[in-house]
Design an enzyme around this catalytic site. Structure first.
Site, PDB file in Angstrom:
ATOM      1  N   PRO A  63       0.421   4.643  -0.071  1.00 12.65           N
ATOM      2  CA  PRO A  63       0.170   5.573   1.210  1.00 12.65           C
ATOM      3  C   PRO A  63       0.744   5.120   2.646  1.00 12.65           C
ATOM      4  O   PRO A  63       1.109   5.850   3.108  1.00 12.65           O
ATOM      5  CB  PRO A  63      -1.324   5.741   1.308  1.00 12.65           C
ATOM      6  CG  PRO A  63      -1.698   5.537  -0.213  1.00 12.65           C
ATOM      7  CD  PRO A  63      -0.913   4.347  -0.509  1.00 12.65           C
ATOM      8  N   CYS A  64       0.565   3.807   2.745  1.00 14.47           N
ATOM      9  CA  CYS A  64       1.198   3.188   4.202  1.00 14.47           C
ATOM     10  C   CYS A  64       2.293   3.313   4.186  1.00 14.47           C
ATOM     11  O   CYS A  64       3.058   3.554   5.303  1.00 14.47           O
ATOM     12  CB  CYS A  64       0.771   1.632   4.098  1.00 14.47           C
ATOM     13  SG  CYS A  64      -0.963   1.388   3.931  1.00 14.47           S
ATOM     14  N   ARG A  65       3.200   3.169   3.103  1.00 15.49           N
ATOM     15  CA  ARG A  65       4.753   3.214   3.295  1.00 15.49           C
ATOM     16  C   ARG A  65       5.214   4.857   3.556  1.00 15.49           C
ATOM     17  O   ARG A  65       6.098   4.692   4.154  1.00 15.49           O
ATOM     18  CB  ARG A  65       5.286   2.709   1.750  1.00 15.49           C
ATOM     19  CG  ARG A  65       5.127   1.285   1.663  1.00 15.49           C
ATOM     20  CD  ARG A  65       5.954   0.750   0.538  1.00 15.49           C
ATOM     21  NE  ARG A  65       5.692   1.550  -0.754  1.00 15.49           N
ATOM     22  CZ  ARG A  65       4.851   1.304  -1.601  1.00 15.49           C
ATOM     23  NH1 ARG A  65       4.182   0.163  -1.395  1.00 15.49           N
ATOM     24  NH2 ARG A  65       4.547   1.997  -2.757  1.00 15.49           N
ATOM     25  N   CYS A 110       0.734  -1.226   0.143  1.00 16.53           N
ATOM     26  CA  CYS A 110      -0.076  -0.061   0.077  1.00 16.53           C
ATOM     27  C   CYS A 110       0.932   1.185  -0.037  1.00 16.53           C
ATOM     28  O   CYS A 110       1.801   1.422   0.915  1.00 16.53           O
ATOM     29  CB  CYS A 110      -0.909  -0.004   1.304  1.00 16.53           C
ATOM     30  SG  CYS A 110      -1.711   1.408   1.790  1.00 16.53           S
TER      31      CYS A 110
END
Length: 208
Positions: free
Chosen positions: A85-87, A83
């Site tokens: 945006p998660c990173r 993902c």
């Protein structure tokens, strides 16, 4: 080889009555801080029963139960290395925890990631809170997580009171050490940490 999985229970131990009292009122102060803030459209108040309990393994194989954090305000953060945006959000969440560990615990739950992939990711992007492995999405499903990243704020009784279903600009807020109150550094700060979330309704990766 050791991996940067960070102290499993940093900030989780407390003893004196004064600190316990501060922990009890912290969740209320969190809510009050957001009750009139424009960012509440992203980090929103909820009134739901306690989520299902869980016990998940960390990268070292040791099981970590959610109940071990009872008595603390805790952020439960669902993410995945696949993902985007998660990173981009994790470093900001790490900096938030650096500032706020005296008042709040953070648990990151890696959803449907291969163990070796999350280990390689954390070698490049170390964090300072426990990372647990939800390999089969069991916890994500039981918590009705439909987008990544998703973050819940739980009070000292592990009842959810705030949720954000997108990446969030954790650098724009801090917890005042004297009061435990959540305060904003910039009232007009961008709500998300990347442009990826603008491409998806609700800000995260859906349908995982």
């Amino acid at each position: 080889m050791t991996y940067p999985s960070a102290p499993e229970f940093r900030g989780a131990q407390f003893g004196d009555i004064g600190l316990s009292f501060r922990i009890t009122i912290l969740a209320t102060l969190f809510l009050l801080a957001f009750s009139s803030d424009s960012r509440a459209t992203d980090l929103k108040r909820i009134d739901e029963p306690a989520k299902p309990d869980f016990s998940l393994p960390g990268l070292d194989g040791r099981l970590v139960p959610l109940t071990s954090f009872k008595g603390r305000t805790v952020l439960v953060h669902f993410f995945a290395t696949w993902c985007a945006p998660c990173r981009e959000e994790l470093p900001a969440l790490t900096r938030f925890f650096d500032r706020s560990a005296a008042n709040v615990s953070v648990i990151a739950i890696s959803v449907a990631d291969a163990d070796q992939r999350i280990k390689r990711f954390l070698e490049q992007t170390p964090v300072n809170f426990p990372v647990l492995l939800d390999r089969e999405r069991t916890v994500a499903k039981s918590w009705n997580v439909s987008a990544l990243p998703t973050t819940y704020l739980l009070d000292a009784n592990l009842k959810p009171i705030l949720v954000v279903e997108s990446d969030f600009a954790w650098d724009t807020i801090e917890i005042a050490p004297a009061t435990g109150k959540l305060i904003g550094n910039d009232a007009h700060a961008i709500k998300t940490t990347s442009d990826h979330s603008k491409q998806n309704q609700g800000g995260g990766d859906h349908g995982f």
